[in-house]
Each structure stands twice: as structure tokens, then as C-alpha cells.
Scaffold this active site. Sequence first.
Site, PDB file in Angstrom:
ATOM      1  N   TYR A   1       0.821  -1.217   0.000  1.00 38.72           N
ATOM      2  CA  TYR A   1       0.000   0.000   0.000  1.00 38.72           C
ATOM      3  C   TYR A   1       0.856   1.267   0.000  1.00 38.72           C
ATOM      4  O   TYR A   1       0.405   2.316  -0.441  1.00 38.72           O
ATOM      5  CB  TYR A   1      -0.953  -0.009   1.201  1.00 38.72           C
ATOM      6  CG  TYR A   1      -2.126  -0.927   0.969  1.00 38.72           C
ATOM      7  CD1 TYR A   1      -3.291  -0.439   0.387  1.00 38.72           C
ATOM      8  CD2 TYR A   1      -2.058  -2.277   1.271  1.00 38.72           C
ATOM      9  CE1 TYR A   1      -4.364  -1.272   0.135  1.00 38.72           C
ATOM     10  CE2 TYR A   1      -3.125  -3.121   1.019  1.00 38.72           C
ATOM     11  CZ  TYR A   1      -4.273  -2.606   0.448  1.00 38.72           C
ATOM     12  OH  TYR A   1      -5.333  -3.443   0.192  1.00 38.72           O
TER      13      TYR A   1
ATOM     14  N   THR B   1       5.939  -3.870   8.713  1.00 40.30           N
ATOM     15  CA  THR B   1       6.549  -3.893  10.046  1.00 40.30           C
ATOM     16  C   THR B   1       5.441  -4.158  11.074  1.00 40.30           C
ATOM     17  O   THR B   1       5.111  -3.296  11.875  1.00 40.30           O
ATOM     18  CB  THR B   1       7.232  -2.537  10.344  1.00 40.30           C
ATOM     19  OG1 THR B   1       6.282  -1.467  10.073  1.00 40.30           O
ATOM     20  CG2 THR B   1       8.444  -2.316   9.495  1.00 40.30           C
TER      21      THR B   1
ATOM     22  N   GLU C   1       6.447   7.814   5.517  1.00 40.40           N
ATOM     23  CA  GLU C   1       5.344   8.142   4.608  1.00 40.40           C
ATOM     24  C   GLU C   1       4.114   8.534   5.426  1.00 40.40           C
ATOM     25  O   GLU C   1       3.759   7.855   6.373  1.00 40.40           O
ATOM     26  CB  GLU C   1       5.043   6.919   3.723  1.00 40.40           C
ATOM     27  CG  GLU C   1       3.979   7.169   2.695  1.00 40.40           C
ATOM     28  CD  GLU C   1       4.236   8.461   1.921  1.00 40.40           C
ATOM     29  OE1 GLU C   1       5.291   8.578   1.279  1.00 40.40           O
ATOM     30  OE2 GLU C   1       3.385   9.366   1.992  1.00 40.40           O
TER      31      GLU C   1
ATOM     32  N   LEU D   1       1.011   9.240   3.843  1.00 37.77           N
ATOM     33  CA  LEU D   1      -0.229   9.113   3.059  1.00 37.77           C
ATOM     34  C   LEU D   1      -1.283   8.352   3.862  1.00 37.77           C
ATOM     35  O   LEU D   1      -0.960   7.512   4.699  1.00 37.77           O
ATOM     36  CB  LEU D   1       0.038   8.398   1.733  1.00 37.77           C
ATOM     37  CG  LEU D   1       0.383   6.902   1.717  1.00 37.77           C
ATOM     38  CD1 LEU D   1      -0.836   6.007   1.835  1.00 37.77           C
ATOM     39  CD2 LEU D   1       1.127   6.564   0.462  1.00 37.77           C
TER      40      LEU D   1
ATOM     41  N   LYS E   1       7.266  10.138  12.863  1.00 43.28           N
ATOM     42  CA  LYS E   1       6.232   9.309  12.224  1.00 43.28           C
ATOM     43  C   LYS E   1       5.345   8.648  13.287  1.00 43.28           C
ATOM     44  O   LYS E   1       4.118   8.700  13.210  1.00 43.28           O
ATOM     45  CB  LYS E   1       6.899   8.248  11.328  1.00 43.28           C
ATOM     46  CG  LYS E   1       5.935   7.244  10.739  1.00 43.28           C
ATOM     47  CD  LYS E   1       4.914   7.866   9.801  1.00 43.28           C
ATOM     48  CE  LYS E   1       3.777   6.913   9.540  1.00 43.28           C
ATOM     49  NZ  LYS E   1       2.721   7.472   8.704  1.00 43.28           N
TER      50      LYS E   1
ATOM     51  N   ALA F   1       3.183  11.371  14.890  1.00 39.22           N
ATOM     52  CA  ALA F   1       2.063  11.839  14.056  1.00 39.22           C
ATOM     53  C   ALA F   1       0.897  10.863  14.152  1.00 39.22           C
ATOM     54  O   ALA F   1      -0.252  11.263  14.369  1.00 39.22           O
ATOM     55  CB  ALA F   1       2.516  12.001  12.600  1.00 39.22           C
TER      56      ALA F   1
ATOM     57  N   SER G   1     -16.805   7.481  15.570  1.00 38.58           N
ATOM     58  CA  SER G   1     -17.023   6.302  14.726  1.00 38.58           C
ATOM     59  C   SER G   1     -17.083   5.050  15.583  1.00 38.58           C
ATOM     60  O   SER G   1     -16.916   5.095  16.804  1.00 38.58           O
ATOM     61  CB  SER G   1     -15.891   6.168  13.705  1.00 38.58           C
ATOM     62  OG  SER G   1     -14.681   5.848  14.376  1.00 38.58           O
TER      63      SER G   1
ATOM     64  N   GLY H   1      -9.608   1.809  12.470  1.00 35.09           N
ATOM     65  CA  GLY H   1      -8.956   0.578  12.045  1.00 35.09           C
ATOM     66  C   GLY H   1      -7.754   0.954  11.199  1.00 35.09           C
ATOM     67  O   GLY H   1      -7.239   2.062  11.298  1.00 35.09           O
TER      68      GLY H   1
ATOM     69  N   CYS I   1      -2.070   0.640  10.688  1.00 32.78           N
ATOM     70  CA  CYS I   1      -0.978   1.377  11.339  1.00 32.78           C
ATOM     71  C   CYS I   1      -1.255   1.970  12.712  1.00 32.78           C
ATOM     72  O   CYS I   1      -0.401   1.886  13.580  1.00 32.78           O
ATOM     73  CB  CYS I   1      -0.469   2.447  10.399  1.00 32.78           C
ATOM     74  SG  CYS I   1       0.369   1.706   8.993  1.00 32.78           S
TER      75      CYS I   1
ATOM     76  N   GLN J   1      -2.964   1.287  15.433  1.00 25.33           N
ATOM     77  CA  GLN J   1      -2.801   0.427  16.602  1.00 25.33           C
ATOM     78  C   GLN J   1      -1.367  -0.083  16.713  1.00 25.33           C
ATOM     79  O   GLN J   1      -0.745  -0.012  17.768  1.00 25.33           O
ATOM     80  CB  GLN J   1      -3.787  -0.734  16.522  1.00 25.33           C
ATOM     81  CG  GLN J   1      -3.562  -1.749  17.611  1.00 25.33           C
ATOM     82  CD  GLN J   1      -4.757  -2.667  17.779  1.00 25.33           C
ATOM     83  OE1 GLN J   1      -5.887  -2.227  17.901  1.00 25.33           O
ATOM     84  NE2 GLN J   1      -4.508  -3.954  17.794  1.00 25.33           N
ATOM     85  N   LYS J   2      -0.844  -0.555  15.588  1.00 29.05           N
ATOM     86  CA  LYS J   2       0.505  -1.125  15.633  1.00 29.05           C
ATOM     87  C   LYS J   2       1.533  -0.066  16.037  1.00 29.05           C
ATOM     88  O   LYS J   2       2.442  -0.338  16.819  1.00 29.05           O
ATOM     89  CB  LYS J   2       0.830  -1.758  14.279  1.00 29.05           C
ATOM     90  CG  LYS J   2       2.055  -1.270  13.576  1.00 29.05           C
ATOM     91  CD  LYS J   2       2.313  -1.987  12.285  1.00 29.05           C
ATOM     92  CE  LYS J   2       2.519  -1.059  11.110  1.00 29.05           C
ATOM     93  NZ  LYS J   2       3.577  -0.079  11.231  1.00 29.05           N
TER      94      LYS J   2
END
Length: 463
Positions: A13, A93, A162, A164, A221, A224, A270, A274, A277, A279-280
Amino acid sequence: MKITKICCIGAGYVGGPTMAIIAQKCPQIQVAVVDLNEERIAAWNDEDVNNIPIYEPGLSEIVQEARGRNLFFSTEVDAAIDAADMIFISVNTPTKTYGKGKGMAADLKYIELCARQIARVSKSNKIVVEKSTLPVRTAEAIKSILDNTGNGVQFQILSNPEFLAEGTAVQDLLAPDRILIGGDTNEEGQIAIKALFDVYANWVPQDKILTTNVWSSELSKLTANAFLAQRISSINAMSELCEKTGADVNEVARAIGMDSRIGPKFLKASVGFGGSCFQKDILNLVYIAKSYGLNEVADYWEQVIIMNDHQKRRFSGNIVKTLYNTVSDKKITFLGWAFKKDTNDTRESAAIYVADDLINENAKIAVYDPKVSHKKVLADLDYLQTRDADENAESVLSFENPYEACSGAHAVAILTEWDEFVAYDWQKIYDAMQKPAFVFDGRNILNAVELEKIGFVYQAIGS
Ligand code: NAD
Ligand code: UGA
């Protein structure tokens, strides 16, 4: 230093869309995207560009333009590494599922394999770019592997996370809020930073390209994503309070969002966030903080996940409670399975957990999602290992037509905010459902007044 050949390891992705944009905007650069997954690479090379493995609005047109010109997809990882001046590592990862840090830390085995492969294959100097999201100080480990197992060539390591979001990847890549490049502060590091800066400067305004040291970039990262997810858990926490007090979470979000210090984005209550990323990355942040003994910092961020899990469970619990405390053998239709609209990605989608809870209560789930296959729905449920695959297959059916999916249902639950759901003929859906006909809107996209006028019992989040 001018980059003429880029290799990207990982055609997922991030790797796929990012490299497609670089190739489109930099026709002078040859871009090879490589992956071990043969099926995925075959799909990227499918003659019919609509069959590329990732659905993102606008992506297939860009792939069509650049593929075969200066954008290539292949499984020849060694050859692409050998030829490149700059190598992006864009592999997954995930959260570790074994050993120390199980369920929390990032599993860096794919990153390490890439580093070892780059070291083994490289016969000329390379710039290695961390594109994957990584724990702070991973560059140190990559450097140690490259310097100790390589063929004596020089490596510079950059961090270029990244930002996006799926569903808007093309727009986010074409007009990013910022590009972040972290590198060594010495002269070689600065030369490498400049080389990557120049790639992006082909289409990104220079004042939007930030450069920092490697550790700031890596940690920015995770920061954010933690801040973004925290806003969702904050508004979701308020949604529960709204339901008890007669306040409306949409009105509250609007009222606070007009404060320019808070801002209006990412305040949509909501069924729970989901995606692969949030949660991980937060679990990883919590693990890192704990590993430095910073328990208060760890607990602070862990609460974002605890709140999100609660929000998902609260949604399924409310369905059971409202349907007279039993959903056994009742048909409950899910509109949407993807973790958000405009993507075919289902990783960590709230739908999976809500379905799992309802199947525990013996419900029969009917799924309609415009971009997700039945095979994927079942694979997502099987991955949880709550029950055996046969039982999941007996409990869940998928439909190609939303009206058929809703026909005969006791309740419809909106799990993804696909635009088309709003435009449906809700009278027609109502007529074909069991009565009373319930709608549980996990995305607050439908018009409560209109639905109630038709006769639905309508419940949204936070009102
Ligand atoms: P993904 O699972 O879609 O893609 C990763 C790909 O890497 C897979 O196709 C896998 O086969 C391949 N791969 C793994 N090891 C390999 C190896 N040794 N050699 C060749 N190929 C290998 O993952 P993704 O969603 O693209 O995410 C990649 C990274 O980017 C993660 O660190 C993620 O946190 C980060 N990220 C993701 C997003 C997003 O929106 N998905 C956004 C920003 C950052
Ligand atoms: C997120 C970040 O937005 C990206 O900047 C980041 O690069 C990416 O994670 C990553 O590192 O993987 P993504 O997960 O693709 O992107 O999508 P988001 O738009 O952030 O949505 C995440 C989840 O939060 C979705 O389930 C979405 O429905 C939910 N959400 C989002 C809400 O419930 N409310 C909101 O107000 C916003």
C-alpha cells in the site's frame, strides 16, 4: 549526486503508490518496485490496469501512464538492488506475534532481511531509505548490518517516513502537507539528504520538504500517528458521554473544531479506528517508552488503544442489547467491511471485531462492501482464531448487491462510510426487512430524520 535508478523493496500500500508517483513526476528516473510476493507483482503487471492489487482513486491511471516507461514491477529483488543508486525499504513492520515484546513491539525481521540482502548484493555505494514506519533508532541497526556484512561499499541511511492515508493516497502523494527526510549530520549524510530532496523537489514545493536528524524523523512518524489516533479516541470517548447526556457528538465536534487551535479534522466519532498502522504504531510507541522505563508515557498512549477497543465492543454490545438481548439466528447486515471508504484494505477494520462479537452471539452476518471479496472477509475472521474456519463460513455470507444483503435482515449496521450507502433507496431496504427494522450507523453518515420518517429505529454514535 543525481539519482537515476531507484529500487523499492515492498510493493504494498505504500511502496506501490509512492513509487508510481515518483515515476510519474520524474520520467528521468528508472523506478523498479520489487516484492517476494509473486501474486502481488503479477497483479501490478496485469494487462488490465484495473486489476492492480491496490484500489486507490486515481492510481490505476498513473500506473497506466508510467508502467513500462520508467516504472517496473518485478520479483527480481537482487537485480533491482544491484542496479539502483537509491533503495527504499517499504516492507511491512507488523506487531510481533511471538517472543519478547509479543503483541506490542514492531517485528523488524523483514527489515533486517532487506538490510542483509542489500549488504550481500551491493557492489557500489547506495543510499538506503527507510520508508517503512520504524521504531526510533532502527537506522542504527540497519547501519550496523550494512557495514558489517557488506562488500566494503559505502551506505548512507535516510529516514523518509510516509504520511499518506489510504483512500486518498494519490492526492496525499501529489500534494503532501510535508515531506520529512532525516539523515546523518556529517557531510556524506547531507549529500544523501540533498539527493532525496532533489527527487521530491520535482513536484513538491521546497519549503514543504523538511530535513532533520535520523532519530527525529523516525520518531516524528510514530508521533504523528499517535496524535491522529488520539483525536479519534478523544472524540469517541465524548460520544459515549453524549449518548448519556443528550448532547450530540457531531455538534460538539463542530463547536470545538472551529477553535483554530483544535481544528476541524479528525474529529469524526465512529465505531472505532482501524487500518494497519494506528494500533501497531501506538503499541510500538508504548513498548519503546516502557523499554526506557517511561511508564507514565507508556500508560498515557496505551489509553488511546484501550478506548478504541472499548468503542468497538460498545457498538456490538449495543446491537445485542437493542435487539432484545438476543441476536441468535438473526440476520444482521454489514454495509462496509473495509477500514475506511475508498480502499480495499481491511486490516484491523472495526467490522472484523464487531462481526466476531456478534458471531459469538450466534448471529448470521451478511456483508456487502463494494471493494472487499468474501474470501477476504473470511480470512480476516479466521485470522482472529476465535473459532474454526467452517464455523466462520457458516456464520457469514457476502453479497454483490446491497439490497439483497439487507433483505430479511433484523438490523443493518454501517461499518464503513462509503458514499454510495447514503444514496441508497432506504424505503426499499426498509420494506424488505424484518420489523421493527433497526439501523446502527457506526459512521454517522445517514439522515436520522429521514430514516425515522420511513419507520426505522435509527441509532448513531454519540447522539
Ligand atoms: P504491505 O504489507 O501492503 O506491503 C509490504 C510488502 O513488502 C508486501 O507485499 C511483502 O510481500 C513485501 N516484503 C516483505 N518482506 C520482503 C522482502 N524481504 N523482500 C521483498 N518484499 C518483501 O505494507 P504497507 O501497508 O505498504 O506498509 C509498509 C510500511 O509502510 C509499514 O511499515 C507501514 O507501517 C508503513 N506505512 C503504511 C501506510 C499505509 O497506509 N498502509 C502509510 C504510511 C506508512
Ligand atoms: C493513517 C494516517 O492518517 C496517515 O497519515 C498515515 O500515513 C497512515 O495512517 C499510516 O501510517 O499507515 P490511514 O490509516 O490510511 O492513515 O487512514 P486514516 O484516514 O487515518 O483513518 C484511520 C482510521 O480512523 C479509519 O478507520 C477511519 O475511519 C478512522 N477515522 C478517521 C475516524 O474514525 N474518525 C476520523 O475523524 C478520522
